[in-house]
Enzyme design. Structure first.
Site, short mmCIF file in Angstrom:
data_model
loop_
_atom_site.label_atom_id
_atom_site.label_comp_id
_atom_site.label_asym_id
_atom_site.label_seq_id
_atom_site.Cartn_x
_atom_site.Cartn_y
_atom_site.Cartn_z
N ASP A 507 0.89 -1.15 0.00
CA ASP A 507 0.00 0.00 0.00
C ASP A 507 0.94 1.21 0.00
OD1 ASP A 507 -2.40 1.46 0.33
OD2 ASP A 507 -1.99 1.65 2.46
N ARG A 694 0.67 15.39 -3.71
CA ARG A 694 -0.75 15.05 -3.67
C ARG A 694 -1.49 16.37 -3.89
NH1 ARG A 694 -3.83 11.61 0.16
NH2 ARG A 694 -5.96 11.69 -0.62
N ASP A 760 -4.46 6.19 -4.21
CA ASP A 760 -4.08 7.56 -4.60
C ASP A 760 -4.06 7.73 -6.12
OD1 ASP A 760 -3.26 10.13 -4.36
OD2 ASP A 760 -1.53 9.73 -3.10
N GLY A 891 -3.48 -1.67 7.15
CA GLY A 891 -4.73 -2.18 7.68
C GLY A 891 -5.94 -1.35 7.34
N ALA A 892 -5.74 -0.15 6.82
CA ALA A 892 -6.86 0.77 6.61
C ALA A 892 -7.94 0.17 5.73
CB ALA A 892 -6.34 2.05 6.00
#
Length: 1261
Positions: A507, A694, A760, A891-892
């Protein structure tokens, strides 16, 4: 009939199963009963191990509708069998959602609410059905058939003629407007009781089985049954000591196993029970509010969420008010999330797109999930915060998670399959010995009892009863070492699988990069063009600009105990403004009709002392400076599907309201007026994203004055989020974690592929992949944009090449990545390429180009904007081409992927880590190489132990078979010394070698049935057989040799001791004391130690054996002891071990046999196997079973060029096809002239009649 009545349960789901119906058959039952009696209960055991045999031998086939027993089989690769008993319950109706008043023997589909019934006490769930039937005496009670499997009830449905699971309100496909109009009033007590008959008690019951139940289940394991058989046999043969030793070992093994299982059950039970039963307030149909236990809740109940918060006992959807929830139990993110009430479309929109059927996944921003913590609630004008119960018990999100832990899928690993094959081979060898001993005994006219015992004894020697304990030792030690470096494991069997990993998915946010974002700068837009970028927005000149107003209001932040909390991005953005956020208290909210729930205002020092206008200020925003406050009237929370969030706000004293929007730049720009978006917007955005920033875009719109506070509360977001004015960009920086580049470099050097899977933006992800070294600077990135079929056109993929960061000219064509087969020596420029795609493209390719997907995952390095379920699908696609995949996430939203991967590593220490086999305490990816190293060490240890145990049983088998030929055997204490002192000591210490310090490019073999391992075992067996046979035959050629009697004394031929004949028979009933026995005992004892040392290999996967001091010490002590009793006989020891005295020169000869045996074993294992054969014969395993990831088909910058040459050489000269599917594909693609696709092409799906998809590549004009 058999085929027609094969029903499919849970079609298309992960737990899809085939179902067959059976009825009990009395005559079959009687026959089976007779068989059980005749076989002494063994048949019963066999039927317990084989559910399908049990059902087919006692029942006859029938339709699923009439079945008394159902036999189920999973449709996955494991094809597991389950059986379940069909039960019948009586209920006033068939459908839990039908109204009771209209129920008769038929079941109409009316759903009007039932009238209030006679008030009475709430019946206990167990007698609820009878109670309801008594009240409805006029109606015929309905028989409902159901069975329970894995904590799920399956009910028979006449309409679909199959068993179905009742989940909850989602079964009704109820629309959002219907949920508000028909389900928000609440249920009467009788409706609640009626539904509880079907849905059961609302609890996730993790029953901790009693020790007795666990013991029975453990003891009935086939291996323990075999041990029991062995113990009975040894006792019959008077081998009491060894029998007691095995019983002792088994008891310890069973006790530790029971302790571990019980502990895991208790942990899970405590985790679930901690918040499963609470008192809740429910709204009744007659507007009463009643307090009940949460266990009584059913889907359709309306619960009141208390203002001080609670832990949710079920899944429920908010119909009024707002909640702030901590969902760390489910998602791993401890960031509080704002949940708003489910939108209620206006009457004109009912049935439209806005009025879709409620779905907990699509409407998760309005759903409170079971087990999550509601921190606080917000409500307006004295209204209660209400939620409609959607699911209860095991149907909830938390219930599903607990169920997946209670009933995990078996881990399919080649090692375990090969272990069973190996055991079968040993059984076959035992069979040969069994027949040999019977024939020999009959020829020598041995008593029948002795024949039976000795021939069965051969089987117990060949299949070692200590094998399971020995195999788990290495894993237990590895688990302990992992714990020491902060990696916790809840599925120890997976440690071995981690030794095979050759691809790791990461991730991005929080895993490769830091969790938080830092504000790098802002770039405002005015009059349709960009200003220069500014470092921050904390300026007096900007305080009253719409840009800052948007930054200050467009977020989901809240104050919890005086601390601002919420999404880290929102927090950074709000802190950058320097504004202050104030929330109304509960008292204020209930007192005033139209209080603003949240107010933001700038700090006093930023406000000008007196009204000053400047061109940068919007005149309409201008108000008295002393009271410049903005109230947030309505929030439309961030949705990952929409990629945006918006708020409706009002400046104090203003009549009209403002809408502010923030989100993904492309999405925001599409919702703005064309003239307000700068022309160079795509270039500016691309420039930032390529640098890895971002980017978030902001927009604003003045709302019409007719929109009042009440109208805003019910309006849909589509009305608000349109026709906006583009305000500009916020640029956030997501820094790489310090450890990331070095760890990825280690993995690359070890030929382990790395892949990024993130939610993202694509270009940001590619930029981060380049920064951290996942994509080397010289490599090309090909972006695959897939479009679904529309307007009669088929699905298509457009290929475009991302710019390289260097100033090299843009590539128009990519050279093939594999060296052209059979032209290895020709110099050729090789170019690596990587595919990148987003979640939407991935979904289209998976659906319309299934055969293309396999080629893409072979080189896919960046997967952006991936939804949680798409991450899981990607893991499955990679596993589909034979990769061993690890997933590392925080873990999100990675729970599904973490569970599905061969090795899932969660960097979050929250309860979500329950879903992941491994949890790391260090919140960075440095745990990944450590886990792979430990996995490799554990895997090699398993191989060493297995090879050693196989050799141990074969060496003992050879000794016993040779001795049987002279009607002799090993003595009881000889067996005991070998099995306890040598074998157990060596097995448990040889497993202690720690992992090698660094990751090497070679992988261990994945299974026992591989060339090197079989060669190693077979050569050592032949060596041991040869030297034992030499000793056995040579001793009989000695001049002093004679048939041994108690009167014999080969050590001192001149003197004779007097023994009576009677004593002789008493002393040696089994003919154990003889020269052959003594010679073989010495030789075989040393052979066990020789193979232990030969097999106990260190580098490149484990530390060398000389660093494992317990093993070295044990081996040394045993060597010294054996040499001591061999050269200096001690009468007491000889007597116990039943060894006879042999001349000193024979001992020297035995010692020479042992020395030559050791030398041959070492030379064959180290020199012949490791050096010569490894390089010549087994080198293809270096790529396939044994080795590095693929040869250079992987995008990891020319991985293992020499391996590639070797692979090409093998393919040309020896026509060998690689074992792994990904290598096979890489080989095909290496000679495909159209691969990789050129930048000017489009690939179009061409439907064809057969299953699958065809596609053609077309040049764009």
């Amino acid at each position: 009939m058999e085929k027609e009545d094969l029903k499919i349960l849970n079609k298309g789901d992960e737990d899809e199963m085939e179902l067959q119906g059976f009825r009990l058959c009395r005559w079959r039952l009687s026959l089976v009963g007779l068989g059980v009696v005749c076989t002494g209960g063994f048949l019963l055991l066999l039927l317990y191990w084989m559910p399908e045999w049990c059902v087919k031998s006692t029942c006859t086939r029938t339709t699923a509708r009439d079945a008394q027993v159902v036999l189920l089989r999973s449709t996955d690769e494991f094809r597991r069998w389950f059986l379940a008993k069909v039960r019948v319950m009586l209920a006033p109706g068939r459908n839990p959602f039908h109204s009771l008043e209209t129920q008769t023997t038929s079941s109409p589909s009316s759903s009007s609410p039932s009238p209030p019934l006679a008030n009475g006490h709430t019946p206990h769930p167990s007698d609820g059905g009878q109670e309801l039937i008594r009240r409805y005496a006029d109606y015929q009670p309905t028989q409902i058939r159901y069975f329970t499997l894995h904590s799920t009830k399956y009910y028979w449905n006449d309409e679909v003629q199959n068993f179905e699971v009742l989940i909850g309100l989602e079964d009704l496909q109820v629309s959002c407007s219907t949920l508000h109009s028909e389900h928000s009033a609440g249920l009467s007590r009788n409706q609640q009781e009626y539904r509880r008959l079907f849905f059961g008690v609302n609890e996730i019951a993790v029953k901790v089985p009693s020790l007795f139940k666990l013991l029975i289940k453990e003891v009935l394991n086939p291996f323990y049954i075999f041990q029991l058989f062995s113990v009975i046999l040894w006792s019959a043969d008077e081998y009491y000591y060894y029998a007691v030793a095995i019983v002792f070992m088994s008891v310890i093994s069973i006790a530790t196993s029971l302790y571990t299982i019980k502990k895991q059950y208790i942990m899970l039970h405590d985790m679930v029970a901690a918040h499963s039963i609470v008192r809740v307030s429910v709204c009744r149909a007659n507007n009463e509010i009643e307090e009940i236990m949460s266990t009584d809740l059913v889907p359709g109940d309306v619960i009141v969420i208390p203002s001080n918060g609670t832990i949710m006992p079920c899944d429920a959807v908010l119909v009024s008010g707002t909640c702030i929830v901590n969902e760390s139990m489910l998602t791993g993110e401890s960031v509080p999330v704002t949940k708003t009430n489910l939108p209620n479309p206006a009457p004109g929109e009912k049935g439209g797109e806005a009025d879709a059927a409620y779905n907990s996944e699509e409407h998760k921003r309005h759903t409170l999930f079971c087990g999550t913590h509601v921190i606080q609630t917000r409500f307006y004008t004295g209204e209660l915060v209400k939620a409609v119960v959607v699911c209860t018990g095991f149907s909830t999100a938390k219930g599903q998670l607990v169920r997946s832990i209670l009933y995990p899928k078996p881990t399919d690993f080649k090692l375990y399959r090969d272990a069973y094959l190996f055991l079968l081979c040993l059984v076959a060898v035992a069979g040969i010995g069994f027949v040999y001993s019977i024939v020999l005994s009959i020829m020598n006219k041995v008593a029948a009892k002795t024949i039976i015992i000795e021939s069965l004894d051969i089987i117990t020697i060949t299949v070692p009863p200590a094998l399971p304990a020995a195999m788990t030792a290495g894993i237990v030690y590895a688990q302990r070492r992992l714990k020491r470096i902060g990696i916790f494991c809840i599925s120890p069997q997976r440690i071995n699988i981690c030794g095979q990993l050759n691809l790791v998915c990461f991730d991005k946010t929080g895993t490769l990069t830091e969790d938080g974002l830092d504000l790098w700068g802002v770039q405002r837009v005015e009059n349709g063009s960009f200003h220069l970028s500014e470092e921050n927005a904390y300026k007096e000149s900007l305080v009253k600009s719409q840009f800052v107003a948007c930054m200050a209001t467009c977020h989901s932040l809240t104050k919890i105990e005086g601390q601002l909390s919420g999404d880290p991005l929102d927090l950074k953005m709000f802190e950058a403004t320097g504004w202050i956020l104030e929330e109304a208290t509960e008292e204020e909210t209930s007192l005033h009709n139209r209080i603003m729930p949240t107010v933001v205002r700038p700090p006093k020092q930023l406000l000008p002392p007196e009204p000053v206008t400047s061109p940068e200020q919007d005149m309409e925003l201008y108000e008295l400076s002393s009271a410049y406050e903005i109230g947030i009237v309505r929030q439309f929370p961030f949705s990952s599907a929409l990629q945006r969030m918006s708020v409706v706000a009002r400046l104090l004293g203003e009549k009209r309201m403002d809408a502010y929007l923030k989100g993904a730049p492309e999405v925001v720009a599409s919702l703005c007026k064309k003239e307000t978006v700068p022309e160079d917007f795509p270039e500016v955005l691309e420039d930032y994203t390529k640098q890895g920033f971002r980017v978030i875009a902001l927009a604003h719109r003045r709302l019409e004055s007719k929109l009042t506070w009440h109208k805003v509360q019910n309006i849909s977001r589509d009305h608000i989020e349109t026709n906006m004015d583009f305000l500009g960009l916020i640029i956030m920086q997501n820094k790489l974690k310090a450890e990331t580049p070095a760890v990825l470099q280690d993995l690359r050097q070890a030929h382990i592929r790395t892949v990024m899977v993130t939610g993202d933006n694509m270009l940001t992800a590619i930029s981060v992949a380049r920064d951290c070294g996942m994509i080397p600077p010289q490599d090309t990135v090909i972006i695959a944009d897939a479009l679904p079929p529309r307007d009669g056109q088929s699905a298509k993929i457009t290929w475009r090449y991302a710019d390289k960061p260097s100033k090299t000219p843009r590539l128009e064509e990519v050279a093939i990545s594999l060296v052209d087969v059979c032209h290895v020596d020709e110099p050729k420029t090789r170019e690596q390429y990587h595919f990148a795609m987003n979640g939407k493209s991935f979904a289209v390719i998976a659906e319309h180009f299934p055969d293309m997907l396999q080629k893409l995952v072979l080189h896919g390095t960046v997967f952006a904007r991936m939804a949680p379920d798409q991450k899981t699908q990607l893991i499955e696609a990679l596993q589909g081409v034979d990769y061993y995949v690890a997933m590392c996430g925080d873990g999100a939203n990675d729970c599904g992927a973490l569970k599905r991967a061969h090795g899932g590593i969660s960097l979050s220490e929250l309860e979500a880590s329950v879903a992941s086999p491994f949890t790391s305490r260090t919140p960075n990816i440095s745990c990944v190489p450590s886990l792979i190293r430990e996995g490799r060490a554990a895997l090699i240890t398993s191989f060493c132990v297995f090879k050693f145990m196989a050799l141990y049983s074969i060496i003992q088998y050879i000794s016993v078979t040779l001795l049987y030929s002279i009607l002799s055997n090993l003595g009881d204490f000889q067996f005991l010394f070998i099995d306890i002192a040598i074998i157990l000591l060596i097995v448990f210490t040889m497993s202690l070698n720690p992992a090698w310090k660094e990751l090497v490019s070679r992988r261990p073999p994945s299974g026992l049935i591989s060339g090197p391992l079989l060669f190693s075992v077979l050569t050592q067996i032949l060596i041991c057989l040869g030297f034992q046979t030499i000793a056995f035959l040579w001793v009989r050629q000695q001049p002093w040799y004679e048939a041994w009697t108690p009167l014999s004394d080969a050590c001192n031929l001149s003197s004779h001791e007097n023994f009576s004949e009677l004593n002789a028979t008493e002393l040696d009933d089994h003919n154990i004391q003889n020269y052959e026995n003594t010679s073989l005992f010495y030789v075989s004892s040393f052979q066990y130690l020789i193979v232990a040392i030969v097999f106990s290999k260190g580098k490149p996967f484990r530390q060398p054996s000389y660093k494992n001091w317990p093993f070295v010490l044990s081996a040394l002590i045993l060597y010294i002891f054996l040499l001591f009793i061999m050269f200096y006989p001690v009468h007491a020891i000889d007597e116990v071990l039943e060894i006879v005295c042999v001349p000193f020169e024979w001992r020297i000869k035995l010692f020479l046999i042992i020395l030559v045996n050791a030398a041959v074993s070492v030379v064959v294992e180290t020199l012949v196997l490791d050096v010569v054969l490894w390089k010549l014969v087994f080198s293809r395993d270096k790529q396939g079973g044994y080795g590095a990831t693929p040869a250079p088909p992987t995008p990891q910058g020319g991985i293992d060029l020499s391996g590639c040459k070797c692979l090409s050489w093998l393919c040309c000269r020896r026509k060998i096809t690689p074992k792994a599917r990904y290598m096979h594909l890489a080989q095909e693609l290496s000679v495909d002239p159209d691969w990789p696709p050129k930048p000017t092409t489009t690939t179009e799906a061409k439907p064809r009649p057969e299953n699958g998809s065809a596609y053609q590549i077309m040049m764009n004009s």
